[in-house]
Design a protein around this motif. Structure first.
Motif, PDB file in Angstrom:
ATOM      1  N   GLY A  10       0.818  -1.205   0.000  1.00 24.08           N
ATOM      2  CA  GLY A  10       0.000   0.000   0.000  1.00 24.08           C
ATOM      3  C   GLY A  10       0.852   1.254   0.000  1.00 24.08           C
ATOM      4  N   VAL A  11       1.723   1.370   0.958  1.00 29.49           N
ATOM      5  CA  VAL A  11       2.522   2.594   1.045  1.00 29.49           C
ATOM      6  C   VAL A  11       3.586   2.663  -0.034  1.00 29.49           C
ATOM      7  CG1 VAL A  11       2.043   2.843   3.511  1.00 29.49           C
ATOM      8  CG2 VAL A  11       4.087   1.571   2.777  1.00 29.49           C
ATOM      9  N   ALA A  12       4.059   1.502  -0.489  1.00 32.53           N
ATOM     10  CA  ALA A  12       5.067   1.514  -1.550  1.00 32.53           C
ATOM     11  C   ALA A  12       4.510   2.154  -2.811  1.00 32.53           C
ATOM     12  CB  ALA A  12       5.537   0.088  -1.843  1.00 32.53           C
ATOM     13  N   ILE A  13       3.239   1.968  -3.051  1.00 26.12           N
ATOM     14  CA  ILE A  13       2.631   2.516  -4.266  1.00 26.12           C
ATOM     15  C   ILE A  13       1.944   3.856  -3.995  1.00 26.12           C
ATOM     16  CG2 ILE A  13       0.844   2.120  -6.012  1.00 26.12           C
ATOM     17  CD1 ILE A  13       1.390  -0.906  -5.688  1.00 26.12           C
ATOM     18  N   LEU A  14       1.248   3.960  -2.899  1.00 25.37           N
ATOM     19  CA  LEU A  14       0.385   5.128  -2.676  1.00 25.37           C
ATOM     20  C   LEU A  14       1.016   6.175  -1.774  1.00 25.37           C
ATOM     21  CD1 LEU A  14      -2.871   3.038  -2.227  1.00 25.37           C
ATOM     22  CD2 LEU A  14      -2.144   4.273  -4.264  1.00 25.37           C
ATOM     23  N   GLY A  15       2.181   5.896  -1.216  1.00 23.46           N
ATOM     24  CA  GLY A  15       2.875   6.883  -0.401  1.00 23.46           C
ATOM     25  C   GLY A  15       2.845   6.517   1.074  1.00 23.46           C
ATOM     26  N   ALA A  16       3.935   6.860   1.783  1.00 20.44           N
ATOM     27  CA  ALA A  16       4.095   6.495   3.194  1.00 20.44           C
ATOM     28  C   ALA A  16       3.038   7.163   4.066  1.00 20.44           C
ATOM     29  CB  ALA A  16       5.487   6.892   3.676  1.00 20.44           C
ATOM     30  N   LYS A  17       2.638   6.464   5.125  1.00 21.45           N
ATOM     31  CA  LYS A  17       1.675   6.985   6.100  1.00 21.45           C
ATOM     32  C   LYS A  17       2.340   6.914   7.476  1.00 21.45           C
ATOM     33  CE  LYS A  17      -1.368   7.271   2.938  1.00 21.45           C
ATOM     34  NZ  LYS A  17      -1.735   8.588   2.397  1.00 21.45           N
ATOM     35  N   PRO A  18       2.209   7.958   8.241  1.00 20.70           N
ATOM     36  CA  PRO A  18       2.847   7.940   9.566  1.00 20.70           C
ATOM     37  C   PRO A  18       2.152   6.975  10.529  1.00 20.70           C
ATOM     38  CG  PRO A  18       1.545   9.940   9.276  1.00 20.70           C
ATOM     39  CD  PRO A  18       1.554   9.235   7.961  1.00 20.70           C
ATOM     40  N   ASP A  19       0.888   6.749  10.305  1.00 17.40           N
ATOM     41  CA  ASP A  19       0.123   5.919  11.238  1.00 17.40           C
ATOM     42  C   ASP A  19       0.181   4.469  10.773  1.00 17.40           C
ATOM     43  OD1 ASP A  19      -2.152   4.499  12.417  1.00 17.40           O
ATOM     44  OD2 ASP A  19      -2.776   6.468  13.127  1.00 17.40           O
ATOM     45  N   LYS A  20       0.624   3.579  11.672  1.00 21.54           N
ATOM     46  CA  LYS A  20       0.775   2.162  11.314  1.00 21.54           C
ATOM     47  C   LYS A  20      -0.559   1.555  10.870  1.00 21.54           C
ATOM     48  CE  LYS A  20       3.090  -1.812  11.262  1.00 21.54           C
ATOM     49  NZ  LYS A  20       2.422  -2.541  10.237  1.00 21.54           N
ATOM     50  N   ARG A  21      -1.651   1.992  11.501  1.00 21.16           N
ATOM     51  CA  ARG A  21      -2.928   1.400  11.141  1.00 21.16           C
ATOM     52  C   ARG A  21      -3.334   1.747   9.715  1.00 21.16           C
ATOM     53  NH1 ARG A  21      -6.109   3.426  16.345  1.00 21.16           N
ATOM     54  NH2 ARG A  21      -4.584   5.082  15.985  1.00 21.16           N
ATOM     55  N   TRP A  22      -3.026   2.998   9.325  1.00 20.66           N
ATOM     56  CA  TRP A  22      -3.359   3.363   7.952  1.00 20.66           C
ATOM     57  C   TRP A  22      -2.424   2.656   6.970  1.00 20.66           C
ATOM     58  CZ3 TRP A  22      -4.031   8.933   5.624  1.00 20.66           C
ATOM     59  CH2 TRP A  22      -4.970   8.852   4.575  1.00 20.66           C
ATOM     60  N   HIS A  23      -1.159   2.552   7.355  1.00 23.06           N
ATOM     61  CA  HIS A  23      -0.198   1.783   6.565  1.00 23.06           C
ATOM     62  C   HIS A  23      -0.763   0.377   6.309  1.00 23.06           C
ATOM     63  CE1 HIS A  23       4.171   0.419   5.883  1.00 23.06           C
ATOM     64  NE2 HIS A  23       3.499  -0.716   5.948  1.00 23.06           N
ATOM     65  N   ASP A  24      -1.214  -0.263   7.359  1.00 23.01           N
ATOM     66  CA  ASP A  24      -1.764  -1.618   7.222  1.00 23.01           C
ATOM     67  C   ASP A  24      -3.032  -1.628   6.378  1.00 23.01           C
ATOM     68  OD1 ASP A  24       0.197  -2.923   8.631  1.00 23.01           O
ATOM     69  OD2 ASP A  24      -0.904  -2.931  10.527  1.00 23.01           O
ATOM     70  N   ARG A  25      -3.866  -0.641   6.604  1.00 22.47           N
ATOM     71  CA  ARG A  25      -5.125  -0.572   5.875  1.00 22.47           C
ATOM     72  C   ARG A  25      -4.881  -0.465   4.365  1.00 22.47           C
ATOM     73  NH1 ARG A  25     -10.801   0.652   6.343  1.00 22.47           N
ATOM     74  NH2 ARG A  25     -10.468  -0.344   8.350  1.00 22.47           N
ATOM     75  N   LEU A  26      -3.973   0.432   3.979  1.00 21.89           N
ATOM     76  CA  LEU A  26      -3.705   0.609   2.550  1.00 21.89           C
ATOM     77  C   LEU A  26      -3.224  -0.692   1.917  1.00 21.89           C
ATOM     78  CD1 LEU A  26      -1.970   4.090   2.131  1.00 21.89           C
ATOM     79  CD2 LEU A  26      -4.372   3.488   1.969  1.00 21.89           C
ATOM     80  N   GLY A  27      -2.327  -1.369   2.618  1.00 22.08           N
ATOM     81  CA  GLY A  27      -1.805  -2.619   2.076  1.00 22.08           C
ATOM     82  C   GLY A  27      -2.870  -3.703   2.002  1.00 22.08           C
ATOM     83  N   ALA A  28      -3.646  -3.819   3.048  1.00 21.60           N
ATOM     84  CA  ALA A  28      -4.664  -4.877   3.069  1.00 21.60           C
ATOM     85  C   ALA A  28      -5.692  -4.655   1.964  1.00 21.60           C
ATOM     86  CB  ALA A  28      -5.349  -4.912   4.431  1.00 21.60           C
ATOM     87  N   GLN A  29      -6.000  -3.393   1.689  1.00 19.53           N
ATOM     88  CA  GLN A  29      -6.989  -3.132   0.639  1.00 19.53           C
ATOM     89  C   GLN A  29      -6.436  -3.440  -0.746  1.00 19.53           C
ATOM     90  OE1 GLN A  29     -10.067  -0.068   2.713  1.00 19.53           O
ATOM     91  NE2 GLN A  29      -8.654   0.814   1.267  1.00 19.53           N
ATOM     92  N   VAL A  30      -5.186  -3.111  -0.974  1.00 16.27           N
ATOM     93  CA  VAL A  30      -4.595  -3.448  -2.274  1.00 16.27           C
ATOM     94  C   VAL A  30      -4.550  -4.967  -2.437  1.00 16.27           C
ATOM     95  CG1 VAL A  30      -2.460  -3.425  -3.614  1.00 16.27           C
ATOM     96  CG2 VAL A  30      -3.304  -1.309  -2.585  1.00 16.27           C
ATOM     97  N   ASN A  31      -4.146  -5.671  -1.398  1.00 11.41           N
ATOM     98  CA  ASN A  31      -4.128  -7.130  -1.484  1.00 11.41           C
ATOM     99  C   ASN A  31      -5.524  -7.711  -1.706  1.00 11.41           C
ATOM    100  OD1 ASN A  31      -1.337  -7.931  -1.187  1.00 11.41           O
ATOM    101  ND2 ASN A  31      -1.430  -7.133   0.887  1.00 11.41           N
ATOM    102  N   ALA A  32      -6.532  -7.015  -1.168  1.00  5.54           N
ATOM    103  CA  ALA A  32      -7.901  -7.520  -1.320  1.00  5.54           C
ATOM    104  C   ALA A  32      -8.336  -7.562  -2.782  1.00  5.54           C
ATOM    105  CB  ALA A  32      -8.878  -6.675  -0.506  1.00  5.54           C
ATOM    106  N   ILE A  33      -7.783  -6.667  -3.618  1.00  3.21           N
ATOM    107  CA  ILE A  33      -8.131  -6.714  -5.047  1.00  3.21           C
ATOM    108  C   ILE A  33      -7.763  -8.084  -5.615  1.00  3.21           C
ATOM    109  CG2 ILE A  33      -7.676  -5.717  -7.329  1.00  3.21           C
ATOM    110  CD1 ILE A  33      -7.012  -3.068  -5.925  1.00  3.21           C
TER     111      ILE A  33
END
Lengths: 148, 148, 148, 148, 148, 148, 148, 148
Positions: A42-65
């Motif tokens: 998630g963050v590798a493509i969409l940009g770093a997030k300071p909050d770990k939960r958002w970091h995880d959220r972005l990645g989990a959503q991309v993987n969900a595709i």
């Protein structure tokens, strides 16, 4: 037949299932099994997030595709529960597969049987070894049973 | 609004959510929370089985009659992950809820956030306390926010 | 909870199940159990047919209006296989219930177990006595198990 | 067109239907027709069970992976009822096919007409001979009728 | 039971069916039967249109709000074909009902049988008189057949 | 009949529609119309977020619990486009309603007709005034047209 | 793109549409257009019936195997209403197509516009000439409009 | 994988996404991007209409044949919101995609984040640049992340 291989990513069980299905007309799908890539996509493509939960959220959503497409296209969903980690995502995939009417096969050591009883109860086969998964798929497609 | 309360059965979180929704037009469903009854319901009704796996299977299938109906009728499915047990059934329920298009709310301590990232990514609200679940339901039904 | 009671119409098993559910919030549906009326309803209403097959077809279609509605509205479909007749309509109802995602309960003597293995494999409970069906429904609704 | 051939496994009716469809663009599916393999596939792969009911359950569930996929992918489901055995699984398949909106064709001797009236009432063609099934499929695909 | 009464609006067949169902637990829906209102509802509410085709389109779309809801909520859809007008909307409603899996009953004079054979083939009862429709509904709900 | 009133929250159009439906058997749903509460509900309940995008995400997801339920339960979805703001959420709701097969009514000034042509093309009525929406609902339920 | 061509079988409109789509990636389906074969297919295969209604029923059901598959597989359903016959089956197909969410195109002389207003209101294009149908399909696939 | 590219038609963002996916097994669909053809396709094929609203309606409905098929066939729907025009059709497509369970990716400048929060909340990835969309698709299909 399309088969989605869900769950544990730290052992070679997928390779064992695929090898056991040699010669069968099966197309396998599964999640990205590179743990670091999966965690950070998630963050590798969409940009770093300071909050770990958002970091995880972005990645989990991309993987969900990938995950949802794989499960929705599958005839059979195999879910592997290993001995490490909580593997809630594996159980989550199993729940999706069951609700979508997919044929579910679980693969786990017998000592997890009680903890997985609700998941196993929705499965059409409960296996302990990858070779059993391959044997089920071979029988389903060809009618051939393993040599006794 | 129908709300299904899935997951952990050893703490009083369901009572806390229900108490927090006092006065709202919400009907709550959930699993049987008597652990022993839930484990043994199959053999208690259908007859003892010498094999533990079949014992578990019978019980899990009887419980599934209740669980699936509860989830299918729900508008909102709340899934609680506690700090004990593997709770694969909770994640399984969450997967079913997601696949059925239910509004999913998760409830768990923040330290489980990474392990639950795939489940949380399918949720419309991720709560840490039962009061937050009740606040979400109250807002959704009435538009009222908690006092600051 | 809505329960559809399918199958055998020549014994009083429906009465036994219903009596066993006394006090529960269950609405029961089922086919017309007057054998003669069920066989002749088509021609009695729509006019006599010289061909027995058309006679049967008209009746079966009129009964299907009731049967399909009952199954589609049900949360749980109980299918009883007795010891007489071929009872293909009972197995047909079970197949419809399974395909519609209904919770299926079968009720039959143990000696039919092998012949019914495909149907039982789709069921969440396999009962031998009407009291067991009632016990399952009572547990599912209230969590109460029968006295040991 | 995909056609699933369900039911009786002890005569050569499938061969007759397939031979009658020579030259047509039809893909046929069906269950495993080796009776012994079909009965024992569960324990042969997943391990022996002392309880006959569990033995049957394991096998029926493994076979269900093949059966459900075959029915779900089919445009037309042909269900054959022979003169032996109870054949509840055939009627179960017919119920699934009807509920899934498949075009259903039944194939059975006329003397079973009354016992099968509910199944026949859901069918778009009721045949007595495999050649009639092939003739229906040929007409449906090409518009050609059998020579008078 | 909800019953939608579609088709002919210039005779009193709906009254006859409803009267014949006296005492039954049936809720009837149907289209607006005031021909002028039905034709002009679009422009009466949304403003006059110089083009007759748009005039018709506006009205047909407003009526569709009622028609589709009525058909979607119905357990049984009765479609009446009279002797006048082309009644394509009645056949259109029948096609919708069939595709939605509703129990379809047709009602028409026998001389329309050949022209309506595709519609009748999707129906569970083909009636010639409103009293037969009521008799079918009464039998389906109560099991009672008309006096011989 | 259930009607969901989507879109613009800064004028009193909902009141006008509701007043125009006085005496009709209509239940109205809609979003939370308190703009500040709607914007901040996520963080007010789940805790402040430093990142505005996450702040918005939390709120939008909580509101989605209400919105999706409202749309899914509705027979008719009315979507109002005003003259201010971009109102992408209104168009999003309209797309959901169309995909779910709901009867869609749009309400907007005629000057938005070209920009809304894709949305209007999926609607069964395109209104310019709230009174027209009420007139459509009244006609659909009662057959009564507004006085000329 | 798959296109089902439903309706009138006595003129060459299908050939005109197909010719107009030359070079496009379109697969066309449609009913059997040999009127005699279509009327008699049931009894020709399944055996003569003395009752004309049953004769018609058998044929209509066999044809339904082809028709429903064609409509269900189609992206676009074109329904042609000619000037002769009642063509209720065409309107029935249109209703099925609408309920299944297919893109519907109608093709009929303008003088049928009022009688077909309910069907046209469900269509995405109302054409008067086969060339217009082909032009719509060409534009939809390629974006090219007919030369002015 | 099929990807539908919805929204803005006046910049070359589609070309950028497609170029970024070079070498991947992706099939792209999208609307007709010739603005004039898209606006006038209805009247160009079906004949001029004096009323601008009907002109727009005809065109929007013809375009809907293409749009709905593209969205329904897609695994992933990408919706681009640019800086000009109201783009309600883009948000409408996003709502359809969400309701149909498609994986939704939005693409827009960060300054639209607040106005698009309901749409973004339904998306599995929110991108600012076409290259990010391509990176997401590449990762989903191959597991490869962009070079840091």
């Amino acid at each position: 037949m399309r088969v989605y291989l869900s769950g544990e990513i730290h052992t070679d069980w997928r390779d064992a299932v695929i090898a056991g299905c040699e010669g069968l007309d099966v197309a396998f799908d599964g999640p990205v099994t590179d743990h670091a890539a999966s965690d950070d996509c998630g963050v590798a493509i969409l940009g770093a997030k300071p909050d770990k939960r958002w970091h995880d959220r972005l990645g989990a959503q991309v993987n969900a595709i990938r995950t949802r497409r794989g499960i929705e296209r599958a005839d059979v969903v195999v879910v592997r529960f290993g001995t490490e980690y909580r593997q809630w995502n594996a159980a989550f995939d199993a729940g999706m597969a069951a609700a979508l009417g997919k044929s579910l096969i679980t693969l786990h050591p017998p000592e997890h049987g009680h903890a997985l009883k609700e998941v196993d109860a929705a499965a059409l086969a409960v296996c302990e070894a990858p070779a059993q998964v391959a044997d089920v798929l071979r029988y389903v497609l060809t009618g051939a049973l393993p040599a006794a």
